[in-house]
Design an enzyme around this catalytic site. Structure first.
Site, short mmCIF file in Angstrom:
data_model
loop_
_atom_site.label_atom_id
_atom_site.label_comp_id
_atom_site.label_asym_id
_atom_site.label_seq_id
_atom_site.Cartn_x
_atom_site.Cartn_y
_atom_site.Cartn_z
N ASP A 129 -1.59 -5.44 3.71
CA ASP A 129 -1.19 -6.55 4.75
C ASP A 129 0.05 -6.13 5.56
O ASP A 129 1.04 -6.26 5.58
CB ASP A 129 -0.76 -7.85 3.87
CG ASP A 129 -0.47 -9.05 4.63
OD1 ASP A 129 -0.74 -8.98 5.87
OD2 ASP A 129 -0.59 -10.19 4.15
N SER A 132 1.86 -8.93 7.29
CA SER A 132 3.06 -9.32 6.84
C SER A 132 4.30 -8.19 6.88
O SER A 132 5.38 -8.69 6.85
CB SER A 132 2.76 -9.40 5.11
OG SER A 132 1.99 -10.86 4.97
#
Ligand code: NAD
Length: 377
Positions: A129, A132
Site C-alpha cells: 500500500d 499509505s
C-alpha cells in the site's frame, strides 16, 4: 530466464524519490531478478550508484532497452513511454484522471501498466500500500512544516524566563496522513485536537493522546472510506469546526473522499477568525484543498495567517519515502511475477485485477477507459 527489472531516474520536476533502494535491489537479486538501475537514479535520495552495484544491480545509461518491468514513482511521461519496449509492464503511480493522454499512448504502444494507487486497501495488500506509506511520510512532514512555519514553540517549556504554553494544533481528517501528523505534533509537545467524519477514527486519535472532536453524524461508507456529506451536514460541520479552527495555532488538513474533490472544511470566514500568526498546512492541496484559500504548491499570507498547500512532501523525505515505496513495490512485484517465475498476471487475484490500468492494448480500469474512449467505450 530471470525477469529483467528497470529503475529509471525520475524526471518529474522536484521529484527526489527513486522506485527501488539498494537494500530492495539486493533482495530481488537474491531471488534471481536481474535489476538495471539508471546512472544517478538514487542520487537525489542519497543512494549512490555504487550502493546499487554492490547490491547486485547493473548501473546503466539506458535502463529501458531490455526492460520487462519498469518501476517508477511518478507516472511515465510521453517521452518516457516512447522508451519503454512494447509488451513491457510499468508499475508506479499513474494518476490516470490527470493524464488520460498517457494512458491512451500506453494502449497504442502496447505498454502494460499497473497503477499502484489503485491497489485495493485490503489486509493482504497492506505491504504493497504505497498510498499509505507515502501518506505516512506526508503526515509526519506536515507536522514539522507547521511547526517550522509558526513563530511559536510547539512544546510547553518551563524555563527561568517563564513558562511557555504549548501550541494548539488541529488536525482535520484522521486517516493515514492525519494520524501521523497527530503523532508527530504530539511528540513535539503540542496539544492536539482532531476531527474526522468517521467516528471509528476517534479511538485511534485518542490513543495518540489527542482530543477527538465529536460531531453528531457518522459518514463511514463501504470499505471504511468516508461518504460525501449532505449540504446540511456540511453546514453543521463547518459551524462546529469554526470554533476549533479559531483556537488553533496550527491547522493541518488531510481530509479526502476517494474519487471526489477534497471536501471544503476551512472557509475564508474561518480563516478570518484565526489568531495572528496561525498556520494552515493543507495536504489536500492537489485535489482542490480543504481550505478555500489554498493555492497548490504555494505559501501565502492572508490576514496574518500563513497558508501552505504542499504538493509533494514525500519527496522532501526522499530517503525513507523511497525505502518504504521500494518495499511496497517489492511485494507487488512478487505477486505480479509469481515469485519471479513469470510475467503472467493471475487475473483471479483481486489486487492485480483492480490495479491493472492497461494490459495487452486494453484499458482495464473502467473509469479511465470511459474517460479515454468516451462513455460508449
Ligand atoms: P485517508 O483516506 O487515509 O484519510 C482521509 C481521511 O479524511 C479519512 O479518515 C476520511 O474519513 C476523512 N474525511 C473525509 N471527509 C472528511 C470531512 N468532511 N471532514 C473530516 N474528515 C474527513 O487519506 P490519506 O492517505 O491520509 O491522505 C490524506 C490526504 O493527503 C489526501 O488528500 C492525499 O492526497 C494527501 N497527500 C498529500 C501529500 C502531499 O505531499 N501533499 C502526500 C500524500 C498524501
Amino acid at each position: 530466464m530471470p525477469i529483467r527489472v528497470a529503475v529509471p531516474k525520475e524526471v518529474a520536476p522536484g521529484e527526489r524519490r527513486v522506485a527501488l533502494v539498494p537494500e530492495v535491489v539486493g533482495r530481488l537479486a537474491g531471488k534471481g531478478y536481474q535489476v538495471q538501475v539508471e546512472q544517478g537514479a538514487g542520487a537525489a535520495a542519497d543512494y549512490p550508484d555504487a550502493a546499487y552495484a554492490a547490491a547486485g544491480a547493473q548501473v546503466v545509461a539506458d535502463p529501458y532497452a531490455e526492460a520487462q518491468v519498469v518501476l517508477k514513482v511518478q507516472p511515465p511521461t510521453l517521452e518516457e513511454l516512447e522508451r519503454i519496449p512494447p509488451g513491457a509492464v510499468v508499475v508506479g503511480f499513474m494518476h490516470p484522471h490527470r493524464y488520460p493522454d498517457r494512458v491512451a499512448r500506453m494502449r497504442e504502444r502496447r505498454v502494460n501498466a499497473f497503477a499502484i494507487e489503485l491497489i485495493p486497501r485490503i489486509t493482504r495488500a497492506q505491504p504493497m500500500d504505497a498510498l499509505s506509506s507515502q501518506a505516512t511520510v506526508a503526515g509526519y512532514k506536515a507536522a514539522l512544516v507547521a511547526a517550522n512555519l509558526t513563530r511559536r514553540f510547539f512544546p510547553m517549556l518551563t524555563t527561568a524566563a517563564g513558562t511557555i504554553r504549548p501550541a494548539q494544533v488541529l488536525v482535520l481528517g484522521a486517516g493515514v496522513a492525519g494520524l501521523q501528523a497527530i503523532a508527530t505534533a504530539r511528540r513535539l509537545g503540542a496539544v492536539v485536537e482532531a476531527y474526522d467524519v468517521r467516528r471509528a477514527a476517534g479511538e485511534q486519535v485518542r490513543s495518540l493522546g489527542a482530543k477527538f472532536l465529536e460531531l453528531p453524524l457518522d459518514a463511514e461508507a463501504e470499505g471504511g472510506y468516508a461518504r460525501e456529506l449532505t449540504e446540511e451536514e456540511k453546514a453543521r460541520e463547518r459551524e462546529m469546526l469554526a470554533e476549533a479552527v479559531a483556537r488553533a495555532d496550527a491547522v493541518i488538513t488531510t481530509a479526502q473522499v476517494p474519487g471526489r474533490p477534497a471536501p471544503l472544511l476551512v472557509t475564508e470566514a474561518m480563516v478570518a477568525r484565526m489568531k495572528p500568526g496561525a498556520v494552515i498546512v493543507d495536504l489536500a492541496a492537489e485535489s482542490g484543498g480543504n481550505c478555500a484559500l489554498t493555492r497548490p504548491g504555494e505559501v501565502l499570507e492572508h490576514g496574518g495567517v500563513t497558508i501552505y498547500g504542499p504538493l509533494n512532501l514525500p519527496s522532501e523525505l526522499a530517503v525513507h519515502a523511497s525505502e518504504m515505496y521500494a518495499k511496497n513495490l517489492y511485494h507487488f512485484l512478487e505477486l505480479l511475477t509469481q515469485g519471479g517465475e513469470r510475467l503472467e498476471p493471475d487475473w483471479g487475484d483481486e489486487i492485480l485485477a483492480k490495479s491493472a490500468l492497461v494490459w495487452a492494448g486494453e484499458i482495464r480500469h473502467g473509469p479511465t477507459r470511459e474517460r479515454v474512449e468516451g462513455s460508449a467505450g
